[in-house]
Write a protein that holds these residues in place. Structure first.
Motif, PDB file in Angstrom:
ATOM      1  N   PHE A  29       0.845  -1.201   0.000  1.00  0.00           N
ATOM      2  CA  PHE A  29       0.000   0.000   0.000  1.00  0.00           C
ATOM      3  C   PHE A  29       0.876   1.246   0.000  1.00  0.00           C
ATOM      4  N   TRP A  30       0.340   2.299  -0.576  1.00  0.00           N
ATOM      5  CA  TRP A  30       0.907   3.630  -0.433  1.00  0.00           C
ATOM      6  C   TRP A  30      -0.139   4.550   0.160  1.00  0.00           C
ATOM      7  N   TYR A  31       0.283   5.284   1.211  1.00  0.00           N
ATOM      8  CA  TYR A  31      -0.571   6.272   1.854  1.00  0.00           C
ATOM      9  C   TYR A  31       0.148   7.611   1.875  1.00  0.00           C
ATOM     10  N   GLY A  88      -5.444  12.628   8.314  1.00  0.00           N
ATOM     11  CA  GLY A  88      -5.017  11.289   8.677  1.00  0.00           C
ATOM     12  C   GLY A  88      -4.238  10.649   7.544  1.00  0.00           C
ATOM     13  N   LEU A  89      -4.413   9.355   7.355  1.00  0.00           N
ATOM     14  CA  LEU A  89      -3.762   8.649   6.263  1.00  0.00           C
ATOM     15  C   LEU A  89      -4.779   8.380   5.167  1.00  0.00           C
ATOM     16  N   ARG A  90      -4.417   8.696   3.958  1.00  0.00           N
ATOM     17  CA  ARG A  90      -5.295   8.437   2.828  1.00  0.00           C
ATOM     18  C   ARG A  90      -4.605   7.491   1.858  1.00  0.00           C
ATOM     19  N   LEU A  91      -5.331   6.516   1.408  1.00  0.00           N
ATOM     20  CA  LEU A  91      -4.791   5.475   0.532  1.00  0.00           C
ATOM     21  C   LEU A  91      -4.660   6.001  -0.894  1.00  0.00           C
ATOM     22  N   ILE A  92      -3.458   5.875  -1.449  1.00  0.00           N
ATOM     23  CA  ILE A  92      -3.215   6.346  -2.811  1.00  0.00           C
ATOM     24  C   ILE A  92      -3.414   5.200  -3.806  1.00  0.00           C
ATOM     25  N   ILE A 119      -0.560  -6.605 -10.110  1.00  0.00           N
ATOM     26  CA  ILE A 119      -1.956  -6.263  -9.804  1.00  0.00           C
ATOM     27  C   ILE A 119      -1.964  -5.029  -8.922  1.00  0.00           C
ATOM     28  N   THR A 120      -2.457  -3.926  -9.457  1.00  0.00           N
ATOM     29  CA  THR A 120      -2.544  -2.690  -8.683  1.00  0.00           C
ATOM     30  C   THR A 120      -3.926  -2.086  -8.852  1.00  0.00           C
ATOM     31  N   ASP A 121      -4.312  -1.266  -7.886  1.00  0.00           N
ATOM     32  CA  ASP A 121      -5.622  -0.631  -7.975  1.00  0.00           C
ATOM     33  C   ASP A 121      -5.597   0.701  -7.251  1.00  0.00           C
ATOM     34  N   LYS A 122      -6.498   1.579  -7.663  1.00  0.00           N
ATOM     35  CA  LYS A 122      -6.565   2.907  -7.099  1.00  0.00           C
ATOM     36  C   LYS A 122      -7.160   2.887  -5.708  1.00  0.00           C
ATOM     37  N   GLY A 123      -6.655   3.812  -4.881  1.00  0.00           N
ATOM     38  CA  GLY A 123      -7.224   4.013  -3.557  1.00  0.00           C
ATOM     39  C   GLY A 123      -8.113   5.239  -3.550  1.00  0.00           C
ATOM     40  N   GLY A 169      -2.582  11.956 -10.087  1.00  0.00           N
ATOM     41  CA  GLY A 169      -1.233  12.522 -10.082  1.00  0.00           C
ATOM     42  C   GLY A 169      -0.151  11.527  -9.716  1.00  0.00           C
ATOM     43  N   TYR A 170      -0.557  10.283  -9.417  1.00  0.00           N
ATOM     44  CA  TYR A 170       0.388   9.250  -9.002  1.00  0.00           C
ATOM     45  C   TYR A 170       0.301   8.047  -9.937  1.00  0.00           C
ATOM     46  N   VAL A 171       1.439   7.367 -10.053  1.00  0.00           N
ATOM     47  CA  VAL A 171       1.505   6.134 -10.836  1.00  0.00           C
ATOM     48  C   VAL A 171       2.277   5.109 -10.018  1.00  0.00           C
ATOM     49  N   VAL A 172       1.842   3.860 -10.077  1.00  0.00           N
ATOM     50  CA  VAL A 172       2.569   2.790  -9.384  1.00  0.00           C
ATOM     51  C   VAL A 172       2.826   1.658 -10.358  1.00  0.00           C
ATOM     52  N   SER A 173       3.761   0.828  -9.963  1.00  0.00           N
ATOM     53  CA  SER A 173       4.030  -0.402 -10.693  1.00  0.00           C
ATOM     54  C   SER A 173       4.441  -1.455  -9.687  1.00  0.00           C
ATOM     55  N   ARG A 174       4.297  -2.711 -10.064  1.00  0.00           N
ATOM     56  CA  ARG A 174       4.720  -3.785  -9.173  1.00  0.00           C
ATOM     57  C   ARG A 174       5.147  -4.974 -10.022  1.00  0.00           C
ATOM     58  N   SER A 175       6.334  -4.869 -10.571  1.00  0.00           N
ATOM     59  CA  SER A 175       6.864  -5.940 -11.409  1.00  0.00           C
ATOM     60  C   SER A 175       7.448  -7.067 -10.559  1.00  0.00           C
TER      61      SER A 175
END
Lengths: 114, 112
Positions: free
Chosen positions: B33-35, B42-46, B54-58, B63-69
């Motif tokens: 997870f990224w917060y 508080g903490l908000r899930l990005i 397998i990634t999904d939006k929080g 404005g953010y991009v993720v990857s998980r190779s």
């Protein structure tokens, strides 16, 4: 809007007193978790309570869950100065399936005065 | 060292620049997870990820991009940083869906 809301936002007590923090949420959950964050640090998991549980204990911590009211409380007994931190509730929504999506509330800042 | 580590711990960047925050965990946890943490929110899930590729939006993904190779890495990229992205960013991992999460120490990002 966020799933969890905590009350109070800030709490100041004397050492030895009990501290109670409350968390309300909006939609059905699989479980609810409490975390602690010391200033400038990452969060540390404290306790997890499942939706079919009503109460759970861990040392000086007692957590209750009322799914009919969509609320939980965290009680810290016999508080110590070292308990000074921010406390967050986090929920795993039933609708999130197996995604593990964990949604946090805004937190309660606890100050324990020596 | 075992655990979850974030790098850098502190970063100052200029508006419009691309910046990548790194997150590495040694437990082979499936979930990551990224917060972001901001005063009053508080903490908000990005973004989150249930497994490699397998990634999904929080709650706040814009404005953010993720990857998980790879299972152990979950980088977060700000494609064109804005001042509103000034925040403390936390990465977390979990071994099972809905189980306790383990957090990194955070990255304090300032966009000027």
């Amino acid at each position: 809007s966020q799933q969890g809301e905590e009350d109070p936002q800030a709490l100041s007590i004397q050492e030895g007193e009990n501290a109670t923090m409350n968390c309300s949420y909006k939609t059905s959950i699989n479980n609810l978790q409490w975390y602690r964050q010391n200033s400038g640090r990452g969060l540390v998991h404290l306790i997890l309570i499942r939706s079919n549980e009503r109460e759970k204990h861990s040392g000086r911590l007692r957590v209750t869950l009322d799914t009919s009211k969509k609320s939980s409380s965290l009680l810290i007994t016999a508080s110590r100065a070292a308990d000074t931190a921010s406390y967050f509730c986090a929920t795993v929504l039933r609708s999130s399936g197996n995604t593990g999506k964990l949604i946090f509330g805004q937190g309660t800042t606890l100050q324990v005065k020596p | 060292d075992a655990g979850i580590t974030q790098s850098p711990r502190y970063k100052i960047t200029e508006t419009g620049r691309q910046v990548t925050l790194m997150c590495h965990q040694t437990w082979s946890h499936s979930y990551m997870f990224w917060y972001r943490q901001d005063l009053g929110h508080g903490l908000r899930l990005i973004y989150y990820s249930a497994a490699a590729d397998i990634t999904d939006k929080g709650e706040v993904p814009d404005g953010y991009v993720v990857s998980r190779s790879k299972t152990e890495n979950f980088p977060l990229t700000l494609e064109s940083a804005t001042r509103s992205q000034t925040s403390v960013y936390f990465c977390a991992s979990s071994g099972q869906g809905g189980a306790e999460a383990f957090f990194g120490q955070g990255t304090r990002l300032t966009v000027v």
